[in-house]
Design an enzyme around this catalytic site. Structure first.
Site, PDB file in Angstrom:
ATOM      1  N   HIS A  37      75.047  -6.607  23.621  1.00  0.00           N
ATOM      2  CA  HIS A  37      73.585  -6.671  23.445  1.00  0.00           C
ATOM      3  C   HIS A  37      73.221  -7.135  22.027  1.00  0.00           C
ATOM      4  O   HIS A  37      72.148  -7.674  21.813  1.00  0.00           O
ATOM      5  CB  HIS A  37      72.939  -5.297  23.666  1.00  0.00           C
ATOM      6  CG  HIS A  37      72.760  -4.905  25.111  1.00  0.00           C
ATOM      7  ND1 HIS A  37      73.827  -4.609  25.930  1.00  0.00           N
ATOM      8  CD2 HIS A  37      71.642  -4.746  25.864  1.00  0.00           C
ATOM      9  CE1 HIS A  37      73.362  -4.272  27.129  1.00  0.00           C
ATOM     10  NE2 HIS A  37      72.039  -4.356  27.122  1.00  0.00           N
TER      11      HIS A  37
ATOM     12  N   CYS B  37      81.173  -6.284  28.373  1.00  0.00           N
ATOM     13  CA  CYS B  37      80.625  -5.005  27.953  1.00  0.00           C
ATOM     14  C   CYS B  37      81.725  -4.289  27.185  1.00  0.00           C
ATOM     15  O   CYS B  37      82.784  -3.978  27.750  1.00  0.00           O
ATOM     16  CB  CYS B  37      80.227  -4.186  29.189  1.00  0.00           C
ATOM     17  SG  CYS B  37      79.628  -2.538  28.798  1.00  0.00           S
TER      18      CYS B  37
ATOM     19  N   ASP C 228      78.166  -6.700  32.972  1.00  0.00           N
ATOM     20  CA  ASP C 228      77.700  -5.843  31.868  1.00  0.00           C
ATOM     21  C   ASP C 228      76.872  -4.712  32.460  1.00  0.00           C
ATOM     22  O   ASP C 228      76.382  -4.800  33.588  1.00  0.00           O
ATOM     23  CB  ASP C 228      76.857  -6.636  30.853  1.00  0.00           C
ATOM     24  CG  ASP C 228      76.437  -5.767  29.661  1.00  0.00           C
ATOM     25  OD1 ASP C 228      77.253  -4.943  29.207  1.00  0.00           O
ATOM     26  OD2 ASP C 228      75.295  -5.890  29.193  1.00  0.00           O
ATOM     27  N   SER C 229      76.691  -3.677  31.654  1.00  0.00           N
ATOM     28  CA  SER C 229      75.839  -2.571  32.083  1.00  0.00           C
ATOM     29  C   SER C 229      74.388  -3.050  32.238  1.00  0.00           C
ATOM     30  O   SER C 229      73.616  -2.424  32.946  1.00  0.00           O
ATOM     31  CB  SER C 229      75.882  -1.462  31.034  1.00  0.00           C
ATOM     32  OG  SER C 229      75.420  -1.971  29.795  1.00  0.00           O
TER      33      SER C 229
ATOM     34  N   CYS D 151      79.132  -4.887  20.581  1.00  0.00           N
ATOM     35  CA  CYS D 151      78.336  -4.620  21.790  1.00  0.00           C
ATOM     36  C   CYS D 151      77.661  -5.933  22.142  1.00  0.00           C
ATOM     37  O   CYS D 151      77.092  -6.593  21.256  1.00  0.00           O
ATOM     38  CB  CYS D 151      77.288  -3.547  21.513  1.00  0.00           C
ATOM     39  SG  CYS D 151      76.070  -3.359  22.842  1.00  0.00           S
TER      40      CYS D 151
ATOM     41  N   GLU E 135      66.996  -3.175  26.374  1.00  0.00           N
ATOM     42  CA  GLU E 135      66.773  -3.147  27.834  1.00  0.00           C
ATOM     43  C   GLU E 135      65.285  -3.009  28.156  1.00  0.00           C
ATOM     44  O   GLU E 135      64.801  -3.554  29.131  1.00  0.00           O
ATOM     45  CB  GLU E 135      67.558  -1.991  28.479  1.00  0.00           C
ATOM     46  CG  GLU E 135      69.057  -2.209  28.545  1.00  0.00           C
ATOM     47  CD  GLU E 135      69.493  -3.246  29.585  1.00  0.00           C
ATOM     48  OE1 GLU E 135      68.989  -3.200  30.716  1.00  0.00           O
ATOM     49  OE2 GLU E 135      70.317  -4.110  29.248  1.00  0.00           O
TER      50      GLU E 135
HETATM   51  N1  DGL Z   1      76.544  -4.458  26.312  1.00  0.00           N
HETATM   52  C1  DGL Z   1      77.223  -3.190  26.378  1.00  0.00           C
HETATM   53  C2  DGL Z   1      78.360  -3.190  25.374  1.00  0.00           C
HETATM   54  O1  DGL Z   1      78.828  -4.283  25.022  1.00  0.00           O
HETATM   55  C3  DGL Z   1      76.198  -2.107  26.210  1.00  0.00           C
HETATM   56  C4  DGL Z   1      76.666  -0.798  26.688  1.00  0.00           C
HETATM   57  C5  DGL Z   1      75.593   0.174  27.054  1.00  0.00           C
HETATM   58  O2  DGL Z   1      75.063   0.025  28.163  1.00  0.00           O
HETATM   59  O3  DGL Z   1      75.329   1.091  26.277  1.00  0.00           O
HETATM   60  O4  DGL Z   1      78.840  -2.186  24.946  1.00  0.00           O
END
Ligand code: DGL
Length: 270
Positions: free
Chosen positions: A196, A70, A7-8, A194, A162
């Site tokens: 998150h 992600c 993931d990011s 997403c 974050e």
């Molecule tokens: N968890 C990422 C997603 O599912 C977040 C992406 C981001 O870094 O903006 O899209």
């Protein structure tokens, strides 16, 4: 036999949590590109370059199969990666398809023509890049007809999570739900597109009301991965050790991860 999860940032831990409970014998190597999060405000070329660099690191760590936990990377980079970048003996899978299969009442790999399904009005909450890609609507159109999708790009939510600012994250979620409801007053289902967002799932549910079914990815992805590995056991890579890697500050990322998952998680530098 390691499997990679990318993931990011921290959001993919919601997927890691579900897959590691579902498949306790599989060592997972998690990589969060925290130094470069959020991805949701970047352009597709940038997302492609960052995602391939991280996935290459997971291949190097002994993973032959990597899950892009992600949506932004799945939406903006996965197809290009699969067409021209992923080596023949490796696999990279996204998180969209299990979700859409659940929404459209399909079994894994059911490629029959699109048909009418029970839900007609769906709200999609995702990052600006995921919304702009229209990947969700494209995948949905392969499987269902007559579903009206209204999207809401949830600017700021990933950044707030974050940073560990859950008060801001909650306020932003409520305002994004209000904005969606102005466009679609009565969604029957809402998709958290997403990884998150499961960290604030109760806030989404509360703001949407009890009549809206909220689809969240972690458990759906875990079921789908269990199914995949049962069919393709050879895709468990040579890695033996469960690890958490980050491009960010390992101490800071470990603290946030431990706070979110309520168990100790120790990251090391990627
Ligand atoms: N968890 C990422 C997603 O599912 C977040 C992406 C981001 O870094 O903006 O899209």
């Amino acid at each position: 036999m390691a499997v990679g999860i990318f993931d990011s940032g921290l959001g993919g831990l919601t997927v890691w949590d579900a897959v590691s409970r579902r498949l306790p014998d599989v060592p997972f190597v998690y990589l969060g590109d925290n130094a470069n999060a959020p991805y949701g405000v970047r352009n597709p070329d940038d997302i492609y370059a960052l995602t391939t660099a991280s996935v290459a690191r997971l291949f190097e760590a002994g993973c032959d199969l990597v899950i892009l936990a992600c949506n932004t990377a799945s939406a903006a980079a996965l197809r290009r990666m699969q067409e021209s970048w992923v080596p023949r003996d490796k696999r990279v899978l996204g998180v969209f398809v299990p979700l859409i299969e659940a929404l459209t009442e399909r079994q894994w790999g059911d490629n029959s023509p699109p048909r009418e399904v029970a839900v007609k009005n769906v709200g999609l909450f995702a990052t600006p890049a995921t919304v702009a890609s229209r990947a969700f609507q494209r995948e949905l159109a392969f499987r269902a007809i007559g579903v009206d999708v209204e999207t809401q790009a949830c600017g700021g939510v990933v950044d707030a999570i974050e940073e560990g600012d859950m008060i801001l994250a909650e306020a932003l979620v409520r305002s994004h739900v209000e904005a969606l409801k102005r466009k679609m007053p009565h969604p029957e289902a809402a998709v958290l597109g997403c990884t998150h967002y499961p960290l604030v799932q109760e806030v989404f549910q509360d703001a949407l009301g009890p009549d809206v079914v909220v689809y969240s990815q972690p458990d759906l992805v875990a079921e789908s991965l269990a199914d995949y590995l049962a069919r393709r056991p050879e895709m468990r890579g040579p890695g033996q050790e469960a690890r958490f890697l980050t491009t960010g500050d390992p101490r800071r990322v470990s603290n946030r991860a431990t706070q979110f998952l309520r168990r100790q998680i120790i990251f090391e530098a990627a």
